[in-house]
Design a protein around this motif. Structure first.
Motif, PDB file in Angstrom:
ATOM      1  N   PHE A   1       0.833  -1.203   0.000  1.00 21.72           N
ATOM      2  CA  PHE A   1       0.000   0.000   0.000  1.00 21.72           C
ATOM      3  C   PHE A   1       0.867   1.252   0.000  1.00 21.72           C
ATOM      4  N   CYS A   2       1.878   1.278   0.863  1.00 19.17           N
ATOM      5  CA  CYS A   2       2.736   2.465   0.993  1.00 19.17           C
ATOM      6  C   CYS A   2       3.763   2.583  -0.128  1.00 19.17           C
ATOM      7  N   GLY A   3       4.083   1.466  -0.764  1.00 22.15           N
ATOM      8  CA  GLY A   3       5.057   1.505  -1.846  1.00 22.15           C
ATOM      9  C   GLY A   3       6.494   1.499  -1.369  1.00 22.15           C
ATOM     10  N   VAL A   4       6.737   1.169  -0.101  1.00 22.33           N
ATOM     11  CA  VAL A   4       8.099   1.065   0.445  1.00 22.33           C
ATOM     12  C   VAL A   4       8.175  -0.173   1.318  1.00 22.33           C
ATOM     13  N   ASP A   5       9.340  -0.805   1.367  1.00 24.53           N
ATOM     14  CA  ASP A   5       9.496  -2.056   2.099  1.00 24.53           C
ATOM     15  C   ASP A   5       9.383  -1.870   3.610  1.00 24.53           C
ATOM     16  N   SER A   6       9.875  -0.762   4.118  1.00 23.88           N
ATOM     17  CA  SER A   6       9.883  -0.541   5.569  1.00 23.88           C
ATOM     18  C   SER A   6       9.330   0.835   5.900  1.00 23.88           C
ATOM     19  N   PRO A   7       8.010   0.991   5.873  1.00 25.49           N
ATOM     20  CA  PRO A   7       7.413   2.301   6.195  1.00 25.49           C
ATOM     21  C   PRO A   7       7.768   2.714   7.620  1.00 25.49           C
ATOM     22  N   ASP A   8       8.020   4.001   7.817  1.00 22.38           N
ATOM     23  CA  ASP A   8       8.347   4.462   9.161  1.00 22.38           C
ATOM     24  C   ASP A   8       7.084   4.576  10.007  1.00 22.38           C
ATOM     25  N   ALA A   9       7.271   4.862  11.280  1.00 27.45           N
ATOM     26  CA  ALA A   9       6.152   4.893  12.222  1.00 27.45           C
ATOM     27  C   ALA A   9       5.121   5.950  11.862  1.00 27.45           C
ATOM     28  N   ASP A  10       5.562   7.091  11.386  1.00 27.16           N
ATOM     29  CA  ASP A  10       4.626   8.162  11.032  1.00 27.16           C
ATOM     30  C   ASP A  10       3.738   7.752   9.859  1.00 27.16           C
ATOM     31  N   LEU A  11       4.322   7.102   8.861  1.00 27.72           N
ATOM     32  CA  LEU A  11       3.549   6.662   7.705  1.00 27.72           C
ATOM     33  C   LEU A  11       2.551   5.578   8.109  1.00 27.72           C
ATOM     34  N   ARG A  12       2.987   4.655   8.945  1.00 30.76           N
ATOM     35  CA  ARG A  12       2.098   3.613   9.424  1.00 30.76           C
ATOM     36  C   ARG A  12       0.915   4.221  10.196  1.00 30.76           C
ATOM     37  N   ALA A  13       1.213   5.160  11.058  1.00 31.33           N
ATOM     38  CA  ALA A  13       0.164   5.776  11.863  1.00 31.33           C
ATOM     39  C   ALA A  13      -0.840   6.525  10.994  1.00 31.33           C
ATOM     40  N   ARG A  14      -0.343   7.151   9.934  1.00 31.16           N
ATOM     41  CA  ARG A  14      -1.215   7.948   9.065  1.00 31.16           C
ATOM     42  C   ARG A  14      -2.332   7.108   8.456  1.00 31.16           C
ATOM     43  N   PHE A  15      -2.056   5.835   8.177  1.00 31.14           N
ATOM     44  CA  PHE A  15      -3.029   4.990   7.497  1.00 31.14           C
ATOM     45  C   PHE A  15      -3.626   3.913   8.404  1.00 31.14           C
ATOM     46  N   SER A  16      -3.450   4.025   9.712  1.00 32.77           N
ATOM     47  CA  SER A  16      -4.034   3.076  10.653  1.00 32.77           C
ATOM     48  C   SER A  16      -5.461   3.490  10.973  1.00 32.77           C
ATOM     49  N   LEU A  17      -6.392   2.589  10.747  1.00 33.96           N
ATOM     50  CA  LEU A  17      -7.813   2.951  10.827  1.00 33.96           C
ATOM     51  C   LEU A  17      -8.236   3.430  12.204  1.00 33.96           C
ATOM     52  N   GLU A  18      -7.684   2.816  13.260  1.00 37.24           N
ATOM     53  CA  GLU A  18      -8.127   3.194  14.603  1.00 37.24           C
ATOM     54  C   GLU A  18      -7.823   4.649  14.916  1.00 37.24           C
ATOM     55  N   ARG A  19      -6.884   5.245  14.196  1.00 39.47           N
ATOM     56  CA  ARG A  19      -6.525   6.647  14.422  1.00 39.47           C
ATOM     57  C   ARG A  19      -7.375   7.602  13.580  1.00 39.47           C
ATOM     58  N   LEU A  20      -8.201   7.051  12.707  1.00 34.85           N
ATOM     59  CA  LEU A  20      -9.006   7.876  11.812  1.00 34.85           C
ATOM     60  C   LEU A  20     -10.479   7.905  12.194  1.00 34.85           C
ATOM     61  N   VAL A  21     -10.884   7.012  13.075  1.00 31.47           N
ATOM     62  CA  VAL A  21     -12.286   6.958  13.485  1.00 31.47           C
ATOM     63  C   VAL A  21     -12.659   8.224  14.254  1.00 31.47           C
ATOM     64  N   ASP A  22     -13.794   8.813  13.895  1.00 34.47           N
ATOM     65  CA  ASP A  22     -14.334   9.936  14.654  1.00 34.47           C
ATOM     66  C   ASP A  22     -15.847   9.772  14.748  1.00 34.47           C
ATOM     67  N   ARG A  23     -16.532  10.777  15.266  1.00 36.01           N
ATOM     68  CA  ARG A  23     -17.971  10.676  15.489  1.00 36.01           C
ATOM     69  C   ARG A  23     -18.776  10.632  14.193  1.00 36.01           C
ATOM     70  N   ASP A  24     -18.155  10.959  13.073  1.00 40.50           N
ATOM     71  CA  ASP A  24     -18.847  10.912  11.788  1.00 40.50           C
ATOM     72  C   ASP A  24     -18.712   9.562  11.095  1.00 40.50           C
ATOM     73  N   ALA A  25     -17.979   8.624  11.684  1.00 42.02           N
ATOM     74  CA  ALA A  25     -17.799   7.309  11.075  1.00 42.02           C
ATOM     75  C   ALA A  25     -19.142   6.590  10.973  1.00 42.02           C
ATOM     76  N   PRO A  26     -19.362   5.819   9.904  1.00 47.75           N
ATOM     77  CA  PRO A  26     -20.623   5.076   9.782  1.00 47.75           C
ATOM     78  C   PRO A  26     -20.654   3.904  10.761  1.00 47.75           C
ATOM     79  N   PRO A  27     -21.831   3.451  11.163  1.00 46.19           N
ATOM     80  CA  PRO A  27     -21.922   2.244  11.987  1.00 46.19           C
ATOM     81  C   PRO A  27     -21.182   1.091  11.317  1.00 46.19           C
ATOM     82  N   VAL A  28     -20.517   0.269  12.123  1.00 46.86           N
ATOM     83  CA  VAL A  28     -19.667  -0.780  11.554  1.00 46.86           C
ATOM     84  C   VAL A  28     -19.946  -2.125  12.209  1.00 46.86           C
ATOM     85  N   LEU A  29     -19.890  -3.168  11.393  1.00 48.22           N
ATOM     86  CA  LEU A  29     -19.822  -4.548  11.858  1.00 48.22           C
ATOM     87  C   LEU A  29     -18.410  -5.037  11.582  1.00 48.22           C
TER      88      LEU A  29
END
Length: 262
Positions: free
Chosen positions: A171-199
């Motif tokens: 996904f990132c296009g690099v063999d060893s993404p750094d911590a900042d890049l990993r965090a940017r695309f981690s879903l748990e860090r993107l969830v907010d009150r506007d997120a749709p209901p999820v199963l």
């Protein structure tokens, strides 16, 4: 499963695309639940390396049999890296809404299901619709890609270890993404009150994508007071799709009931 309409995602708007697409297939239910009817957009998994066949047409058939129109999105994978898959995914949802009237789809009743890496992609579209705006997407300014209801099945939810490193690298296009890049695309860090209901559905014995990925995501939902239905099966491994992961577990009935609330 009824008619199938194939729609190129970027017809005449983007150069250098793979010869196979990317495309979306719109499959109409023989007996839709309503007119216009609800639709579910499907993002197959495959570690951002392929669009897995096992999570494609079998899911389409099941959804159509249940009375939903099914939109199967084939998105770009490696060697194409971010933002290719995200742009394709957002475009697929926007085109579904844009063509809703002619397709017999209710644009306000759009669900989404993603499997494995496709679950990560579905999460990005759902939690971060403003993550990127493709300059070739003429619908980006007027049509939201966010679904009304979301299902993530054994998703690559987090890019932070432990995770499926192949999905992260491709996904990132690099063999060893750094911590900042990993965090940017981690879903748990993107969830907010506007997120749709999820199963969320995951097997505890999944050796490919750790269960902790889904548990962390479910926790983020609870912290934001958004509806989450989490199903953890004792057995099933990775890639159970629509097959019961355990003799004592009713699956995929919870998935059908979830989308019946569209």
């Amino acid at each position: 499963m009824g008619d199938c309409k194939v729609i190129p995602l970027w017809r005449g708007r983007k150069s250098g695309l793979p010869t196979w697409g990317p495309t979306m297939e719109v499959h109409r239910a023989d007996r839709p639940r309503a007119t216009p009817g609800p639709a579910v957009v499907i993002f197959p998994g495959g570690g951002y390396q392929v669009n897995a066949p096992s999570e494609s047409l079998p899911v389409v058939r099941w959804l159509c049999d249940a009375g939903f129109h099914a939109v199967l999105a084939f998105y770009r994978v490696a060697p194409c890296a971010y933002p290719a898959a995200v742009a394709d995914a957002m475009r697929a949802v926007r085109l579904t809404r844009h063509h809703a009237a002619e397709l017999g789809i209710d644009p306000e009743r759009i669900g989404m299901v993603g499997f494995s890496a496709g679950g990560h992609l579905a999460g990005l579209v759902s939690f971060a619709p403003h993550l990127m705006a493709d300059p070739d997407d003429d619908l980006a300014a007027t049509i939201s890609p966010r679904p009304q209801r979301l299902a993530l099945v054994y998703p690559v939810g987090s890019f932070l270890p432990p995770t499926h490193e192949g999905s992260v690298a491709r996904f990132c296009g690099v063999d060893s993404p750094d911590a900042d890049l990993r965090a940017r695309f981690s879903l748990e860090r993107l969830v907010d009150r506007d997120a749709p209901p999820v199963l969320i559905a995951h097997a505890a014995d999944d050796l490919t994508v750790p269960l902790t990925s889904s548990l962390t995501l479910a926790r983020a939902y609870r912290e934001n007071n958004v509806d989450v239905s989490a199903h953890v099966f004792p057995r099933g491994g990775h890639g159970f799709v629509l097959e019961p992961p355990d003799a004592g577990a009713a699956w995929p009935d919870p998935l059908r009931l979830w989308f019946e609330q569209l």
